[in-house]
Motif scaffolding. Structure first.
Motif, short mmCIF file in Angstrom:
data_model
loop_
_atom_site.label_atom_id
_atom_site.label_comp_id
_atom_site.label_asym_id
_atom_site.label_seq_id
_atom_site.Cartn_x
_atom_site.Cartn_y
_atom_site.Cartn_z
N ASP A 52 10.71 47.01 -11.19
CA ASP A 52 11.93 47.84 -10.89
C ASP A 52 11.73 49.36 -11.42
O ASP A 52 12.93 49.81 -12.06
N GLY A 53 10.95 49.73 -11.23
CA GLY A 53 10.49 51.30 -11.51
C GLY A 53 10.44 51.41 -13.04
O GLY A 53 10.12 52.54 -13.21
N ALA A 54 10.21 50.45 -13.83
CA ALA A 54 10.09 50.74 -15.22
C ALA A 54 8.92 49.89 -15.84
O ALA A 54 8.59 48.72 -15.22
N PRO A 55 8.12 50.42 -16.63
CA PRO A 55 7.06 49.64 -17.35
C PRO A 55 7.54 48.38 -18.05
O PRO A 55 8.59 48.29 -18.99
N ALA A 56 6.79 47.34 -18.09
CA ALA A 56 7.26 46.07 -18.74
C ALA A 56 5.91 45.25 -19.15
O ALA A 56 4.90 45.23 -18.36
N ASN A 57 6.01 44.36 -20.13
CA ASN A 57 4.81 43.85 -20.72
C ASN A 57 5.63 42.38 -21.07
O ASN A 57 5.93 42.39 -22.16
N LEU A 58 5.64 41.47 -20.32
CA LEU A 58 6.22 40.26 -20.29
C LEU A 58 5.42 39.44 -21.54
O LEU A 58 6.10 38.55 -21.93
N GLY A 59 4.10 39.61 -21.36
CA GLY A 59 3.30 39.00 -22.62
C GLY A 59 3.71 39.34 -23.60
O GLY A 59 3.56 38.35 -24.63
N ALA A 60 3.86 40.34 -24.09
CA ALA A 60 4.43 40.95 -25.42
C ALA A 60 5.69 40.07 -25.98
O ALA A 60 5.85 39.69 -26.94
N GLN A 61 6.65 40.08 -24.98
CA GLN A 61 7.86 39.49 -24.87
C GLN A 61 7.57 38.02 -25.21
O GLN A 61 8.10 37.35 -26.32
N VAL A 62 6.79 37.38 -24.59
CA VAL A 62 6.44 35.70 -24.74
C VAL A 62 5.73 35.71 -26.47
O VAL A 62 6.03 34.84 -26.83
N THR A 63 4.75 36.53 -26.63
CA THR A 63 4.26 36.71 -27.90
C THR A 63 5.20 36.70 -28.95
O THR A 63 5.08 35.84 -29.97
N ASP A 64 6.13 37.51 -28.91
CA ASP A 64 7.13 37.61 -29.83
C ASP A 64 8.04 36.44 -29.90
O ASP A 64 8.57 36.03 -31.08
N GLY A 65 8.29 35.94 -28.84
CA GLY A 65 9.10 34.65 -28.73
C GLY A 65 8.35 33.52 -29.47
O GLY A 65 8.96 32.58 -29.97
N LEU A 66 7.03 33.52 -29.36
CA LEU A 66 6.42 32.26 -29.84
C LEU A 66 6.16 32.45 -31.30
O LEU A 66 6.42 31.44 -32.11
N VAL A 67 6.04 33.67 -31.73
CA VAL A 67 5.83 34.02 -33.14
C VAL A 67 7.42 33.64 -33.95
O VAL A 67 7.23 33.20 -34.86
N ALA A 68 8.22 34.01 -33.28
CA ALA A 68 9.79 33.56 -33.71
C ALA A 68 9.96 32.34 -33.70
O ALA A 68 10.64 31.61 -34.64
N GLY A 69 9.78 31.52 -32.46
CA GLY A 69 10.08 30.06 -32.43
C GLY A 69 9.17 29.10 -33.05
O GLY A 69 9.59 27.94 -33.25
N ILE A 70 8.14 29.44 -33.37
CA ILE A 70 7.04 28.35 -33.97
C ILE A 70 7.40 28.43 -35.30
O ILE A 70 7.32 29.46 -36.08
N PRO A 71 7.57 27.37 -36.10
CA PRO A 71 8.10 27.39 -37.58
C PRO A 71 6.84 27.80 -38.46
O PRO A 71 5.83 27.29 -38.25
N ALA A 72 7.03 28.98 -39.32
CA ALA A 72 6.09 29.62 -40.19
C ALA A 72 5.69 28.42 -41.28
O ALA A 72 4.42 28.73 -41.73
N ASP A 73 6.46 27.53 -41.58
CA ASP A 73 5.87 26.72 -42.56
C ASP A 73 5.29 25.54 -42.12
O ASP A 73 4.55 25.01 -42.92
N LYS A 74 5.13 25.35 -40.84
CA LYS A 74 4.38 24.43 -40.34
C LYS A 74 3.00 25.00 -39.81
O LYS A 74 2.08 24.05 -39.60
N VAL A 75 3.12 26.08 -39.04
CA VAL A 75 1.92 26.59 -38.39
C VAL A 75 1.68 27.98 -38.76
O VAL A 75 2.29 28.80 -38.94
N ASP A 76 0.14 28.02 -38.93
CA ASP A 76 -0.52 29.26 -39.38
C ASP A 76 -0.81 30.16 -38.02
O ASP A 76 -1.71 29.97 -37.35
N LEU A 77 0.48 30.67 -37.33
CA LEU A 77 0.13 31.34 -35.94
C LEU A 77 -0.51 32.84 -36.31
O LEU A 77 0.09 33.71 -36.81
N ARG A 78 -1.90 32.93 -35.68
CA ARG A 78 -2.53 34.16 -35.88
C ARG A 78 -2.66 35.01 -34.76
O ARG A 78 -3.14 34.52 -33.89
N VAL A 79 -1.81 36.21 -34.63
CA VAL A 79 -1.86 37.07 -33.44
C VAL A 79 -3.15 37.81 -33.48
O VAL A 79 -3.27 38.82 -34.21
N VAL A 80 -4.34 37.41 -32.60
CA VAL A 80 -5.42 38.09 -32.68
C VAL A 80 -6.01 38.37 -31.33
O VAL A 80 -5.50 38.00 -30.33
N GLY A 81 -7.22 39.15 -31.18
CA GLY A 81 -7.59 39.47 -29.90
C GLY A 81 -8.70 38.35 -29.34
O GLY A 81 -8.93 37.31 -30.19
#
Length: 427
Positions: A52-81
């Protein structure tokens, strides 16, 4: 016959049974509740797109959602290349990876447009890679975590995509969208679940590493008990029964330290033979062994380390050493080995044992040799040095304590025992 004859064995067996139940039932009873620090890599390769004429990165939004949604006390989620994720998978440092591809946003945009414009479209993909070589139970845990986390992502992305399509074409045009198109944009992401490196044929879904570890440990553990009993019988320290026959040679008077050296020499001589037998049978049975020399050498070291330490325990504690060895090498060793259920899914008191338990150290090295191409970073280096450390501790303790016994005149004779009893009573 006294009351103690009955109560002492029953009390000991009751304590032993309580320890068994605590270790083994606690080990497997509730892996979901016990889950902590389960390592998973998260890779976002999405390059983004213009929507819609604007830059978007839905992968980054999904990444942020996974980081927020996966419980940090149970999973060591490592955002890496992607390169770092592959290295960690190859070394067994993570138990799986969630990978968002470079065209994720672009495909979502095309999918939204395809709902109202005819043409061929492909759903965007998120890949879930398990790491089955780490252990047979880890892939199942990885799949459950990914399913729960990505179900929420699927719902959120589908709702946003539906709202965007509706707002773009207008309410009247949206009413004309086919049911198939509505289903496609409501469930837009295709989740692909694949193993990072599938198990080779003959690996028994990874259990072959566990059982190879077990036979190495049992060779050292039971070998020590057999050698201890036979040598003590030959030297006249203990009687031997052959059915109805009772044989008790005269006591030779060999010192405790020299007796221990004899027993060490026997297990040291037998270790390379036993390791060779295990390796040969593994090859005959079709077990994949990419580094046979390395496996034979480490197997020899493991049998020696366990055998020397078990013999030292028997020399230090006597008959009670049988129970000590059983608890240290088997009762505490099996649950803390991480050979079936990973340490991140067992109670903390069991996971803490893995820091020093011999079976875990041997398993790490054997697993690295059999399933990770002998990579030092995959556990071989850690397992090797911990095995050497365990051997050193066993040798030093055994030699020091038996030497001290000999210096104090605590020889293995009835006279020495009789002299010791009054001294204890007086104290």
């Amino acid at each position: 016959m006294t009351v103690r004859t009955f109560t002492a064995p029953i009390a000991l067996l009751t304590i032993f049974a309580a320890l068994l139940a605590t270790m083994y039932l606690g080990y497997a009873s509730n892996t979901e509740k016990n889950l902590h620090d389960f390592p998973i890599a998260l890779v976002n390769q999405d390059l983004g797109d213009t929507i819609d004429g604007a830059p978007a990165n839905l992968g980054a939004q999904v990444t942020d959602g996974l980081v927020a949604g996966i419980p940090a006390d149970k999973v060591d989620l490592r955002v890496v290349g992607i390169a770092s994720a592959r290295t960690q998978l190859e070394n067994g440092e993570v138990y799986g990876a969630i990978i968002i591809p470079s065209d994720f946003t672009k495909r979502l945009a095309i999918l939204g447009a395809g709902a109202v414009v005819p043409g061929e479209i492909e759903r965007p993909v998120i890949t879930v890679q398990s790491n089955p070589r780490v252990g047979p139970y880890t892939a199942g845990i990885m799949s459950r975590i990914a399913d729960q986390a990505l179900a929420q992502v699927q719902q959120t992305v589908g709702r946003n995509l539906t709202d965007r399509v509706t707002s773009t074409v207008g309410a009247d045009a949206a009413a004309q969208i086919s049911g198939a198109a509505r289903l496609a944009i409501a469930d837009p992401v295709h989740i692909v679940d694949v193993p990072f490196r599938p198990m080779p044929d003959g690996a028994g879904q990874g259990l072959v590493a566990f059982f190879y570890t077990l036979i190495l440990l049992l060779a050292g553990f039971t070998g020590a008990m057999i050698i201890h009993t036979l040598v003590d019988s030959i030297l006249g320290f203990t009687p031997t029964e052959y059915g109805p026959l009772f044989v008790h040679p005269p006591v030779t008077g060999t010192s405790r330290l020299r007796t221990l050296f004899i027993k060490w020499a026997i297990i040291g001589t037998a270790a390379p033979v036993l390791s060779g037998v295990f390796l040969g049978i593994a090859k005959l049975l079709g077990v994949p062994v990419s580094s046979p020399l390395l496996l034979w050498l480490y197997g020899t070291l493991a049998v020696i380390a366990v055998g020397f330490t078990a013999l030292s325990v028997l020399a230090i504690f006597g008959t009670a050493g049988l129970m000590v060895n059983l608890i240290v090498f088997v009762v505490l060793g099996l649950p803390s080995s991480a050979a079936t259920v990973p340490l991140e899914a067992v109670p903390g008191y069991i996971a803490a044992l893995a820091r020093f338990e011999p079976m875990h150290q041997i398993y790490l090295a054997v697993r690295a040799i059999l399933l990770f191409d002998g990579r030092a970073e995959a556990g071989l280096s850690h397992g090797l040095w911990m095995t050497v450390l365990g051997l050193a501790i066993g040798v030093i303790l055994g030699a020091a304590v038996t030497f001290a016994y000999d210096r104090r005149g605590l020889h293995r004779t009835t006279e020495a025992t009789a002299a010791l009893v009054p001294a204890r009573a007086a104290s």
